[in-house]
Scaffold this active site. Structure first.
Site, PDB file in Angstrom:
ATOM      1  N   ALA A   1       0.818  -1.215   0.000  1.00 49.75           N
ATOM      2  CA  ALA A   1       0.000   0.000   0.000  1.00 49.75           C
ATOM      3  C   ALA A   1       0.855   1.269   0.000  1.00 49.75           C
ATOM      4  CB  ALA A   1      -0.922   0.008   1.217  1.00 49.75           C
ATOM      5  N   CYS A   2       2.162   1.133   0.106  1.00 48.30           N
ATOM      6  CA  CYS A   2       3.071   2.280   0.197  1.00 48.30           C
ATOM      7  C   CYS A   2       3.702   2.571  -1.162  1.00 48.30           C
ATOM      8  CB  CYS A   2       4.160   1.980   1.227  1.00 48.30           C
ATOM      9  SG  CYS A   2       5.499   3.172   1.272  1.00 48.30           S
ATOM     10  N   GLY A   3       3.543   3.803  -1.644  1.00 50.08           N
ATOM     11  CA  GLY A   3       4.105   4.185  -2.938  1.00 50.08           C
ATOM     12  C   GLY A   3       5.620   4.070  -2.977  1.00 50.08           C
TER      13      GLY A   3
ATOM     14  N   ARG B   1       6.514   0.440  -3.301  1.00 47.18           N
ATOM     15  CA  ARG B   1       6.268  -0.038  -4.667  1.00 47.18           C
ATOM     16  C   ARG B   1       7.339   0.482  -5.626  1.00 47.18           C
ATOM     17  NH1 ARG B   1       0.907   1.380  -3.199  1.00 47.18           N
ATOM     18  NH2 ARG B   1       1.019   3.253  -4.513  1.00 47.18           N
TER      19      ARG B   1
END
Length: 134
Positions: free
Chosen positions: A10-12, A15
């Site tokens: 869920a963390c940019g 990713r």
């Protein structure tokens, strides 16, 4: 030793770092630490290898750190570790381990010195900003 990323999908930033590792031609072992959790010895080893204290690795935004009273500078490393084991979201991410070392890869570019295979093409963050152009 394989490349490992302690990842929050869920963390940019997490990713982005995963994309950089993959762009280097390496398929890492991806550990979704929110699902698997942490152990105290695991955190101690990761932090020692990365040269971090538990306070350095504490995620202070978008986590329950403030609600739990962990932002007070008098909170001990032992108390922080206990909280991180109980609440895995308290550990900042991503943490990447390669034969070249271990690092908390914030910002995304912090992963570059850990890559075993140099990048051969540009890699961009999710917002379109260039991470690296080889």
């Amino acid at each position: 030793m394989a490349t490992v990323i302690h990842h929050n999908p869920a963390c940019g930033t997490s990713r982005n770092v995963l994309a950089v590792i993959r762009a280097s031609g390496t398929e890492p072992v991806v550990i979704d630490y929110l699902q698997t959790g942490w152990t105290r010895p695991q955190l101690q080893a990761l932090f020692a290898a990365a040269g971090l204290s538990p306070r350095d690795a504490l995620r202070t935004s978008k986590s329950p750190a403030e609600e739990l009273g962990l932002l007070d500078p008098t909170v001990s490393d032992d108390a922080l570790l206990d909280a991180m084991v109980a609440h895995p979201i308290l550990v900042n991410r991503p943490i990447v381990c390669t034969p070249k070392g271990v690092a908390l890869c914030r910002p995304s570019e912090a992963v570059l010195p850990l890559l075993e295979i140099p990048l051969t093409k540009p890699v961009y963050k999710e917002d379109g900003a260039l991470i690296v152009a080889p």
